[in-house]
Enzyme design. Structure first.
Site, PDB file in Angstrom:
ATOM      1  N   LYS A 167       0.842  -1.181   0.000  1.00 27.33           N
ATOM      2  CA  LYS A 167       0.000   0.000   0.000  1.00 27.33           C
ATOM      3  C   LYS A 167       0.883   1.239   0.000  1.00 27.33           C
ATOM      4  CE  LYS A 167      -4.009  -2.117   0.358  1.00 27.33           C
ATOM      5  NZ  LYS A 167      -5.075  -1.992  -0.643  1.00 27.33           N
ATOM      6  N   HIS A 170     -10.470  -8.031  -7.966  1.00 21.33           N
ATOM      7  CA  HIS A 170     -10.247  -7.539  -6.599  1.00 21.33           C
ATOM      8  C   HIS A 170     -10.849  -8.481  -5.552  1.00 21.33           C
ATOM      9  CE1 HIS A 170     -11.965  -5.049  -3.200  1.00 21.33           C
ATOM     10  NE2 HIS A 170     -10.674  -4.845  -3.055  1.00 21.33           N
TER      11      HIS A 170
HETATM   12 MG   LIG Z   1      -6.832  -2.130  -4.173  1.00 20.40          MG
END
Ligand SMILES: [Mg+2]
Length: 377
Positions: free
Chosen positions: A178, A309
């Site tokens: 991230k 996803h």
């Molecule tokens: Mg994502």
């Protein structure tokens, strides 16, 4: 001429589970104060039984809020399926969508449909005695998979290195980090450190969770080009289709996006603008297997890569049935809710050979049940 055997949906159990995460996780949306750390996944399930004894299990989900409304809407829709032939999946999707027409064909209304639609595909594949992926026409029996769970912004660099080691030991092939911190330089240094730590060969992705504007994304994207990333995910606001396309034309690293789009129609808009090289639809978010197949057919026309996803338990089947290169996202959040485990080795997740989705709800799941309703005869 042989006649088509018909069956009828007799009973549906709709349930809502609050599946806890082992540890709350934070992405950039939390760091910027837009969301709170994620501690649970709300899982909506539909268990469908037919007059002839066929059974199917489907599910969708939501995060942080909306679960009460999702469950309530699913309860409203379920009677519309009673007495219907479970084989008529396309027509039944439309019927449910029309029932919720005034609350639109996106978001929560189609996420409720997703649980039913997936259960109907599960029935169809089980009847054929094929895994869903093979029913749809698999191109491969194993799909490269990458890990997201170890790379959250809540993790320190040493924690990330430990998580990467654990992922590789488990046979997972790629790692996603991230990014999207308020100071983009910190992101770049973090990626540099991880790339140096793991070497150039390991597939590495980053995910900004929509936290950059175009100027920041261009700067970050150009700086990140040197790290040979597999993709940069959600650099911009999810609905900035043109921005994603412009960014993708200015940097070498492929841009990926699509997870926050909540219907096939929204994904068509992204596809029209050629906003992603890796398309990331989420079957649970866009209404199930039926709309996902429509989207992946459009993605195929543009020869895009596909990296669905979350929901690896469903997406392993859909990725296996896509002609071009795909990735499956390894997120183990829903794993404890099921008895079965996906097989992972050599950097790939293997297509289960069990009929249908190949899933059954675990006893542990019963402990997380928040609401349930039986509809039918
Ligand atoms: Mg994502």
């Amino acid at each position: 001429m042989p006649t088509t055997p018909s069956d009828a949906i007799e009973n549906i159990v709709v349930s809502l589970y609050q599946v806890p995460l082992k540890k709350p996780v934070s992405d950039a949306k939390v760091l910027t104060g837009r969301q709170t750390p994620l501690s649970h996944v709300a899982m909506l399930t539909a268990e469908i039984t037919t007059r002839d004894g066929a059974r199917g299990l489907g599910f969708s989900y939501c995060l942080r809020s909306g679960s009460a409304a999702l469950f309530a809407h699913a309860k409203e829709l379920a009677p519309g399926l009673i007495g219907e032939d479970p084989a008529d999946i396309g027509r039944l999707w439309e019927k449910l969508a029309w029932m919720g027409g005034s609350i639109s064909r996106t978001g929560l209304s189609v996420q409720a449909i997703a649980a039913f639609d997936t259960a109907l595909w599960d029935i169809k594949a089980r009847r054929a005695d094929l895994s869903l992926g093979r029913l749809l026409g698999a191109y491969r029996t194993a799909v490269p998979c990458y890990n997201t769970s170890g790379g959250y912004l809540s993790a320190t660099l040493p924690e990330i290195y430990t998580a990467i080691e654990a992922s590789l030991a488990r046979g997972i092939g790629g790692i996603k980090l991230k990014v999207g911190q308020p100071d983009v330089e910190k992101d770049i240094e973090r990626v540099r450190a991880v790339r140096q730590h793991v070497g150039n060969a390991l597939p590495l992705m980053v995910d900004a969770n929509q936290q950059w504007d175009l100027t920041t994304a261009l700067r970050a994207g150009r700086a990140l080009d040197e790290f040979r990333l597999t993709w940069i995910e959600e650099p911009l606001s999810a609905h900035d289709y043109a921005g994603h396309a412009l960014l993708g034309s200015r940097i070498d690293t492929p841009v990926s996006t699509g997870e926050m789009l909540c219907s096939a129609e929204e994904l068509y808009l992204l596809l029209d603008q050629q906003g992603a090289r890796y398309l990331q639809p989420d079957a649970g978010r866009i209404g199930g297997i039926t709309p996902f197949l429509k989207v992946s057919a459009q993605a195929e026309r543009q020869r895009l890569n596909l990296a669905p996803h979350f929901l690896m338990e469903i997406h392993i089947h859909l990725a296996a049935a896509y002609p071009y290169d795909t990735w499956v996202e390894h997120i183990e959040w829903l794993e404890p809710a099921f008895n079965e485990r996906l097989e992972i080795s050599g950097g790939c997740m293997h297509l289960p050979e069990r009929p249908g989705l190949g899933l059954s709800l675990s006893e542990r799941a019963a402990g997380w049940l928040e609401a349930t309703a039986a509809i039918g005869r």
